[in-house]
Design a protein around this motif. Structure first.
Motif, short mmCIF file in Angstrom:
data_model
loop_
_atom_site.label_atom_id
_atom_site.label_comp_id
_atom_site.label_asym_id
_atom_site.label_seq_id
_atom_site.Cartn_x
_atom_site.Cartn_y
_atom_site.Cartn_z
N MET A 144 19.00 24.24 1.62
CA MET A 144 17.61 24.65 1.41
C MET A 144 17.12 24.24 0.02
O MET A 144 15.99 23.77 -0.13
CB MET A 144 17.48 26.17 1.58
N LEU A 145 17.98 24.38 -0.97
CA LEU A 145 17.62 23.96 -2.33
C LEU A 145 17.37 22.45 -2.38
O LEU A 145 16.38 21.99 -2.98
CB LEU A 145 18.74 24.34 -3.30
N VAL B 1 14.25 27.95 -4.18
CA VAL B 1 14.26 28.69 -2.92
C VAL B 1 13.76 30.11 -3.20
O VAL B 1 14.10 30.70 -4.22
CB VAL B 1 15.67 28.73 -2.29
N LYS C 138 11.73 33.86 -7.36
CA LYS C 138 12.19 32.58 -6.85
C LYS C 138 13.54 32.27 -7.48
O LYS C 138 13.81 32.67 -8.63
CB LYS C 138 11.18 31.47 -7.14
N ASN D 273 14.03 21.46 -0.96
CA ASN D 273 12.83 22.07 -1.56
C ASN D 273 12.80 21.93 -3.08
O ASN D 273 12.40 22.84 -3.79
CB ASN D 273 12.76 23.55 -1.18
N PHE E 43 10.71 27.37 7.60
CA PHE E 43 11.14 26.50 6.51
C PHE E 43 11.64 25.17 7.07
O PHE E 43 11.25 24.09 6.62
CB PHE E 43 12.26 27.19 5.71
N GLU F 233 12.72 34.01 1.94
CA GLU F 233 12.80 33.02 3.02
C GLU F 233 14.21 32.96 3.59
O GLU F 233 14.41 32.92 4.81
CB GLU F 233 12.36 31.65 2.52
N LEU F 234 15.20 32.92 2.71
CA LEU F 234 16.60 32.92 3.16
C LEU F 234 16.91 34.21 3.91
O LEU F 234 17.58 34.20 4.93
CB LEU F 234 17.53 32.76 1.96
#
Length: 424
Positions: free
Chosen positions: A347-348, A355, A406, A351, A250, A359-360
């Protein structure tokens, strides 16, 4: 200074002098135990002693933080807390080989949350006036032992209504004062909102990008110490990958997409790099945290950045220091939640405020359900994700296999409500 005596080993070696300091110094040591919350390592306490000669041993210590007050005292209900023994605190002087002892009062420290304190106070009732006098004259006048015992039992179980009526106003006043100081549902919600492990946020924001204060996530003073030159000057990905502390697909993809722009967004690049530092910091255990210099090297960031990360996402262990004199720090469950929530927000932000929990989960090595819980904590809503969407957006092939949801951050933000039945 009081009496002295010397001691030495059987081999006639080094001598150590022991002395008792009985002088009336302004500053003196205090032995304390904490009933609940423990103050931060750097907290300072003010000491107050009674001016009454009959209470010369009474002592009160006071300290406070932004949200909590700490008050300790050597007595309770006008009686000493502990009379079984006395405490002495000794200090060893290497230069003179002398250990100096001084008497130290013992205090029990209680904490109080400032926002929940009762500003009006409650008048303490005189408990001696609440004792209902037993009336056993009739039983004492006649009857055998069994009858007397029965009458006394009946008298003990009777309620003197005149006494109760006389106390009604006091009882009502006491109940009124105490219930008026109890926090309301709105007060509890405000306290909960203030203590969420998330960056500063705006409940009234109408766009996802306005919900979180990104300057609180990564202050400009810290961002300026994140060196982006090795990335902007690199001719291929292999050149800058060695400056990224984690191998998160990521993170690497977001760096690549940022650098592909004609005019790279430097602020976004710094946020993604800061995200990589936090991901790496999450992998450090308690033993690794003891060596800050080594951690800074593993983070691959400037000392100013690593110091800020340590200060923000660790807590001091009360009474413990490292060999170099620095305080021992640890990552508590609260500070870990704060760290992961900041990772989720970064991350948010990188992207478009979407998220994928897997992935997290993959980047931090935590279960998917726990990753979903952290995303809930920052205000995300879980939605179904199609197979085509997952294939296009989730870079980690292993994560694709377990992905079906998601997490989306929408405005206005709604945090999960506290369940009254949780933990039962």
């Amino acid at each position: 200074m009081g009496s002295k005596r010397k001691s030495m080993g059987e081999d006639g070696g080094k001598k150590v002098s022991i002395s008792i300091d009985s002088s009336k110094a302004v500053v003196q040591p205090v032995v304390a135990s904490f009933a609940a919350a423990v103050p931060p390592m750097a907290s300072s306490f003010s000491t107050y002693k009674s001016v009454d000669k009959n209470k010369s041993n009474d002592c009160i210590v006071v300290s406070e933080t932004e949200k909590i007050e700490y008050v300790g005292q050597t007595f309770e209900d006008n009686k000493p807390l502990f009379t079984g023994c006395k405490y002495l605190v000794g200090v060893y002087d290497k230069k003179t080989d002398t250990v100096t002892f001084r008497k130290a009062p013992y205090v029990r420290v209680n904490s109080a949350i400032k926002s929940l304190k009762d500003s009006t106070g409650v008048v303490e009732r005189n408990m001696s006036n609440r004792i209902i006098q037993a009336r056993n004259e009739l039983g004492e006048a006649f009857g055998n032992k069994k009858r007397k015992a029965q009458i006394r039992a009946e008298e003990r179980n009777k309620i003197n209504m005149d006494t109760v009526k006389g106390d009604m106003s006091i009882i009502e006043t006491s109940i009124g004062l105490r219930t008026s100081s109890m926090p309301t549902a709105e007060d509890l919600k405000s306290v909960e909102d203030a203590n969420r492990p998330v960056p500063k946020y705006d409940l009234e924001a109408t766009k996802p990008e306005d919900i979180y204060d990104m300057d609180d996530v990564l202050p400009m003073a810290i961002a300026s110490h994140i060196n982006v030159t090795p990335f902007t000057k690199a001719t291929d990905t292999d050149e800058y990958r060695q400056n990224v502390p984690v191998r998160s697909l990521f993170v690497l993809k977001k760096i690549e997409l940022t650098l592909e722009q004609k005019k790279p967004d430097i602020n976004m690049l710094r946020r993604v790099l800061y995200l990589s530092y936090l991901m790496k910091f999450f992998t450090f255990g308690s033993s690794a945290l003891k060596n800050r210099d080594k951690c800074a090297g593993l983070l691959m960031c400037a000392p100013e950045v690593s110091d800020q990360i340590f200060e923000k996402f660790t807590e001091c262990v009360a009474g413990s220091v490292n060999p170099d004199g620095s305080p021992v720090v640890t990552r508590t469950p609260a500070s870990e939640s704060k760290l992961v929530c900041h990772i989720a927000v970064l991350m948010l932000a990188a992207n478009s405020w979407v998220v994928y929990p897997m992935e997290l989960s993959a980047d931090l090595g935590i279960p998917a359900k726990r990753a979903e819980k952290f995303l809930f904590s920052v205000g995300c809503k879980l939605e179904a994700a199609s197979a085509d969407e997952i294939a296009a957006c989730v870079l980690n092939k292993r994560s694709r296999a377990g992905s079906s949801k998601k997490a989306v951050l929408k405005a206005p933000i709604e945090f999960p409500k506290h369940s009254a039945h949780r933990g039962r």
